[in-house]
Design a protein around this motif. Sequence first.
Motif, PDB file in Angstrom:
ATOM      1  N   TRP A   1      21.480  73.443  25.944  1.00 37.28           N
ATOM      2  CA  TRP A   1      21.366  72.214  26.738  1.00 37.28           C
ATOM      3  C   TRP A   1      22.187  72.349  28.003  1.00 37.28           C
ATOM      4  O   TRP A   1      23.019  73.247  28.130  1.00 37.28           O
ATOM      5  CB  TRP A   1      21.867  70.989  25.944  1.00 37.28           C
TER       6      TRP A   1
ATOM      7  N   TYR B   1      17.081  71.593  26.892  1.00 37.90           N
ATOM      8  CA  TYR B   1      17.070  70.855  25.631  1.00 37.90           C
ATOM      9  C   TYR B   1      16.989  71.744  24.398  1.00 37.90           C
ATOM     10  O   TYR B   1      16.358  71.398  23.410  1.00 37.90           O
ATOM     11  CB  TYR B   1      15.929  69.833  25.617  1.00 37.90           C
TER      12      TYR B   1
ATOM     13  N   GLY C   1      13.778  72.062  22.721  1.00 40.54           N
ATOM     14  CA  GLY C   1      13.025  70.807  22.578  1.00 40.54           C
ATOM     15  C   GLY C   1      12.691  70.449  21.141  1.00 40.54           C
ATOM     16  O   GLY C   1      13.307  70.937  20.194  1.00 40.54           O
ATOM     17  N   TRP C   2      11.703  69.570  20.982  1.00 40.35           N
ATOM     18  CA  TRP C   2      11.317  69.057  19.657  1.00 40.35           C
ATOM     19  C   TRP C   2      10.641  70.135  18.815  1.00 40.35           C
ATOM     20  O   TRP C   2      10.663  70.083  17.592  1.00 40.35           O
ATOM     21  CB  TRP C   2      10.374  67.859  19.827  1.00 40.35           C
TER      22      TRP C   2
ATOM     23  N   ALA D   1      13.615  64.302  28.059  1.00 39.06           N
ATOM     24  CA  ALA D   1      13.542  64.817  26.690  1.00 39.06           C
ATOM     25  C   ALA D   1      12.297  64.326  25.949  1.00 39.06           C
ATOM     26  O   ALA D   1      11.904  64.917  24.944  1.00 39.06           O
ATOM     27  CB  ALA D   1      14.803  64.430  25.909  1.00 39.06           C
ATOM     28  N   THR D   2      11.690  63.251  26.434  1.00 38.82           N
ATOM     29  CA  THR D   2      10.486  62.724  25.779  1.00 38.82           C
ATOM     30  C   THR D   2       9.296  62.728  26.731  1.00 38.82           C
ATOM     31  O   THR D   2       8.365  61.954  26.573  1.00 38.82           O
ATOM     32  CB  THR D   2      10.729  61.281  25.278  1.00 38.82           C
TER      33      THR D   2
ATOM     34  N   LEU E   1      12.256  72.063  15.819  1.00 40.63           N
ATOM     35  CA  LEU E   1      12.501  71.371  14.554  1.00 40.63           C
ATOM     36  C   LEU E   1      11.499  71.785  13.486  1.00 40.63           C
ATOM     37  O   LEU E   1      11.750  71.671  12.297  1.00 40.63           O
ATOM     38  CB  LEU E   1      12.429  69.852  14.748  1.00 40.63           C
TER      39      LEU E   1
ATOM     40  N   MET F   1      16.456  58.978  22.684  1.00 43.02           N
ATOM     41  CA  MET F   1      15.842  60.052  21.914  1.00 43.02           C
ATOM     42  C   MET F   1      16.462  61.430  22.185  1.00 43.02           C
ATOM     43  O   MET F   1      16.378  62.311  21.340  1.00 43.02           O
ATOM     44  CB  MET F   1      14.331  60.095  22.168  1.00 43.02           C
ATOM     45  N   ASP F   2      17.111  61.608  23.353  1.00 44.49           N
ATOM     46  CA  ASP F   2      17.668  62.942  23.600  1.00 44.49           C
ATOM     47  C   ASP F   2      18.832  63.237  22.650  1.00 44.49           C
ATOM     48  O   ASP F   2      18.965  64.347  22.140  1.00 44.49           O
ATOM     49  CB  ASP F   2      18.072  63.128  25.077  1.00 44.49           C
TER      50      ASP F   2
ATOM     51  N   GLN G   1      18.267  68.923  15.975  1.00 43.87           N
ATOM     52  CA  GLN G   1      18.360  70.381  16.149  1.00 43.87           C
ATOM     53  C   GLN G   1      19.576  70.924  15.401  1.00 43.87           C
ATOM     54  O   GLN G   1      19.523  71.992  14.794  1.00 43.87           O
ATOM     55  CB  GLN G   1      18.456  70.739  17.635  1.00 43.87           C
TER      56      GLN G   1
ATOM     57  N   LEU H   1      17.454  64.077  19.353  1.00 46.84           N
ATOM     58  CA  LEU H   1      16.960  65.455  19.364  1.00 46.84           C
ATOM     59  C   LEU H   1      18.104  66.439  19.141  1.00 46.84           C
ATOM     60  O   LEU H   1      17.986  67.380  18.341  1.00 46.84           O
ATOM     61  CB  LEU H   1      16.251  65.746  20.693  1.00 46.84           C
TER      62      LEU H   1
ATOM     63  N   TRP I   1      27.019  63.864  18.061  1.00 41.81           N
ATOM     64  CA  TRP I   1      25.728  64.461  17.686  1.00 41.81           C
ATOM     65  C   TRP I   1      25.892  65.566  16.656  1.00 41.81           C
ATOM     66  O   TRP I   1      24.971  65.845  15.890  1.00 41.81           O
ATOM     67  CB  TRP I   1      24.984  64.980  18.912  1.00 41.81           C
TER      68      TRP I   1
END
Lengths: 112, 189
Positions: B12, A103, A106-107, A49-50, A110, B152-153, B160, B156, B98
């Motif tokens: 996911w 994910y 992802g980021w 994820a990073t 956002l 961090m996941d 979101q 995230l 989450w």
Amino acid sequence: MWARILNIMIGIWLMAAPGILSYETAAAHNGHIVGPVIATFATIACWDATRNVRLWNYPLGGWLLLAPWILSYDYSLAIVSDMLCGVLVLVFASVQRKSTGKYGGGWRVLWK
Amino acid sequence: MTEASSYIPPGWEYNPAAWSQRIPIVLLALVGFAIATYLSLYQLDVIDQVWEPFFGDGSETILNSKISHILPVPDAALGAFGYLVDAVTGVIGRTNRWKRMPWIVIIFGLAVGPLGFVSLMLVVFQPVLFSAWCTLCLGSAVISVLMIGPAMDEMLASLQFLKRAKDHEKVSTWKVFWGIDSEIDKMNE
């Protein structure tokens, strides 16, 4: 993953090199500062994820190529070591692994 | 859809708040807490010696340095507190936290991130300011850096979710952040 591990090892080398090759002053400080940061970014990039944190090592790899000349190192082995590390960090940081997960976008989502 | 699979965030493939994801981070935090507690006992003069297998009197130099006593409490005690916050905020909440408790996930992420950053700074200070290394301080720093990626996941997934709440016309992001169930139910996720 292997590319991240290699960059972690380069970061550790930069921390240890001043002691092993016994050089001091600016060249040593530079390794002591940049080494841990490179190793940290590479470690964080080990997780999927990073994984893009690997790109944060681009400026640091670039800096290693310039540092010997900007900080005018007076020890040639330190110059060789930093230049070589700089090239390798840039190469390994650019290695892209196929993402295993999605994910939810992802980021990036956002900021949409 | 089973209950567990409904906890996988949209888009996911796994649930970042599952216990299998969280327990390793909590264990790391507890190891970090133990190391930092040990080091702070030395800094508080509760114990006379500190374990240092590689760098001679390096640990003593670092742990007695000006930087380590710049605050009213020794820096290792602050680190121990940080690890404790990481462990506690890692444990609180069920596997749907989450989206049901975004606030705790955000606090968790914010606790893990800065702790790693401070550890990194202290690693840089050791050789640059004091020309010394401290084995257990380095070990503690490695642990706090290892925690960042896996934490961090989940952050995230929560961010979101909050973004979807913000884009949702009839939902208050503020209430969703604090985990008000009636508000979260409106999102139909």
